[in-house]
Scaffold this motif. Structure first.
Motif, PDB file in Angstrom:
ATOM      1  N   ASP A  90       0.900  -1.254   0.061  1.00  0.00           N
ATOM      2  CA  ASP A  90      -0.033  -0.187  -0.005  1.00  0.00           C
ATOM      3  C   ASP A  90       0.702   1.357   0.043  1.00  0.00           C
ATOM      4  O   ASP A  90       0.508   2.227   0.376  1.00  0.00           O
ATOM      5  CB  ASP A  90      -0.960  -0.066   1.235  1.00  0.00           C
ATOM      6  N   VAL A 112      -0.947   4.599  -1.857  1.00  0.00           N
ATOM      7  CA  VAL A 112      -2.005   4.938  -1.344  1.00  0.00           C
ATOM      8  C   VAL A 112      -2.140   6.369  -1.219  1.00  0.00           C
ATOM      9  O   VAL A 112      -1.364   7.119  -0.472  1.00  0.00           O
ATOM     10  CB  VAL A 112      -2.727   4.232  -0.234  1.00  0.00           C
ATOM     11  N   LYS A 119      -3.851   4.025   4.770  1.00  0.00           N
ATOM     12  CA  LYS A 119      -3.094   3.020   4.259  1.00  0.00           C
ATOM     13  C   LYS A 119      -3.532   1.914   5.169  1.00  0.00           C
ATOM     14  O   LYS A 119      -4.303   2.036   6.135  1.00  0.00           O
ATOM     15  CB  LYS A 119      -1.674   3.189   4.375  1.00  0.00           C
ATOM     16  N   ASP A 176      -3.006  -1.974  -2.900  1.00  0.00           N
ATOM     17  CA  ASP A 176      -3.433  -0.948  -3.369  1.00  0.00           C
ATOM     18  C   ASP A 176      -3.787  -0.788  -4.804  1.00  0.00           C
ATOM     19  O   ASP A 176      -3.254  -1.810  -5.512  1.00  0.00           O
ATOM     20  CB  ASP A 176      -2.910   0.239  -2.598  1.00  0.00           C
ATOM     21  N   SER A 202      -2.131   5.371  -6.089  1.00  0.00           N
ATOM     22  CA  SER A 202      -3.202   4.579  -6.461  1.00  0.00           C
ATOM     23  C   SER A 202      -4.191   5.246  -7.250  1.00  0.00           C
ATOM     24  O   SER A 202      -5.158   4.601  -7.542  1.00  0.00           O
ATOM     25  CB  SER A 202      -3.812   4.133  -4.981  1.00  0.00           C
ATOM     26  N   SER A 218      -9.377   2.855   1.848  1.00  0.00           N
ATOM     27  CA  SER A 218      -8.570   3.978   1.906  1.00  0.00           C
ATOM     28  C   SER A 218      -9.432   5.364   1.720  1.00  0.00           C
ATOM     29  O   SER A 218      -9.390   6.235   2.408  1.00  0.00           O
ATOM     30  CB  SER A 218      -7.652   4.187   0.592  1.00  0.00           C
ATOM     31  N   GLU A 228      -7.684  -2.390  -2.253  1.00  0.00           N
ATOM     32  CA  GLU A 228      -7.926  -1.410  -1.259  1.00  0.00           C
ATOM     33  C   GLU A 228      -8.756  -1.988  -0.283  1.00  0.00           C
ATOM     34  O   GLU A 228      -9.480  -1.155   0.644  1.00  0.00           O
ATOM     35  CB  GLU A 228      -8.834  -0.277  -1.871  1.00  0.00           C
TER      36      GLU A 228
END
Length: 307
Positions: A47, A50, A54, A123, A160, A245, A277
């Motif tokens: 991740d 992101v 996170k 992500d 992301s 997220s 996610e």
């Protein structure tokens, strides 16, 4: 080197011998044996790209845990079986671009082995390396279930929010987003998607007829050879999937989503699928991980129709 860790041990937690669960039928496997299965799971614990909150690096473990306890039987289609697990992609300690490069090498090997991958994210930045290898095998469309368009321009490093801009720049031939929210999408990015010939299906259209909504998206890419399907769990109503997220109100229901995933998976042009996610540290009682596992189950149930 395969770029994959050893797959986990699977076991169904129910003590009832009649309760066949995914934990009872999923088997650890290798690239050499991947074509023995209708689909293979691939974890992507990352991740680092992101934009918001996170936690998605813990997604693969949580999704596997919830899937292990999910029963394999679909009322209309029967039991799901023949599913393998290749383990997790090894994520290097690198910038996002470096991670994407390394992941794409491993994912390319998975496609080259003839496998049908189901990626457990992780992500949304990994959508680019998960789908990009398919661009070498003909024309490609990307079907995204997402509250957002994720076509921001790459500035210092991918995020992301950039995967579909990256895919378009790499030669993506068609693009559709199902579930994109009003007041979640900037005008500039909506116009970018329109300029690329993309298609956006709103939650209101989904509510009227989920199957027709996904058919509308598929019809917009009827000329491509293969389709990559991505599920960002923030496409769901925030109450159904709080552990993401960027949760927002006004999303899809789980029933709508499951119906569409079963429907799209049955199309023989679909070449790969991902769930991204899922962020367990942000979740409420494993609610989001459980939804993610059921989404995978419904997709696999539909996939067997086309195999």
């Amino acid at each position: 080197m395969s770029g994959l860790t050893a797959p986990p041990e699977w076991d169904g937690p129910s003590t009832d011998p009649n309760d066949e669960q995914f934990g009872d039928v999923i088997e650890g496997t290798t690239l050499d044996a991947a074509t023995d299965y209708d689909a293979v799971l691939v974890g992507e614990p990352y991740d680092g790209a992101v934009i918001g909150r996170k936690g998605a690096h813990e997604g693969p473990e949580a999704i596997r845990r919830e899937l292990a306890g999910t029963k394999t039987h679909h009322v209309d289609r029967g039991a799901v079986d023949a599913i393998g697990d290749l383990g997790n992609v090894e994520i290097p300690d690198d910038c996002v671009e470096g991670v994407q490069f390394a992941v794409q090498e491993t994912v390319t090997a998975i496609y080259d082995a003839g496998a049908f991958p189901v990626f457990l994210g992780g992500d949304n930045s990994l959508t680019f390396p998960n789908a990009a290898p398919l661009l070498t095998d003909g024309t490609l469309g990307a079907l995204s279930f997402d509250a957002h368009l994720d076509c921001r321009a790459v500035r210092d490093d991918p995020t992301s929010g950039t995967p579909y801009r990256q895919l378009h720049e790499a030669g993506l031939d068609a693009f559709a987003v199902v579930g994109a929210r009003h007041f979640e999408t900037s005008t500039a990015y909506h116009e970018y998607v329109a300029e690329q010939g993309g298609h956006v299906v709103t939650p209101e259209t989904v509510e009227s007829d989920p199957k027709a909504a996904v058919d509308e998206a598929l019809d917009s890419m009827d000329s491509v050879d293969s389709i990559y399907v991505s599920l960002d769990l923030d496409v769901l109503e925030a109450a159904a999937a709080p552990g993401v997220s960027a949760p927002t109100p006004g999303g899809l229901t789980t029933r709508e989503l499951f119906e569409m995933l079963s429907h799209v998976a049955a199309h023989d042009r679909v070449a790969g699928f991902e769930v991204v996610e899922c962020a367990p540290p942000l979740d409420d009682g494993f609610r989001t991980a459980r939804v993610a596992a059921r989404a995978v189950a419904h997709f696999l149930g539909g996939l067997e129709v086309s195999r």
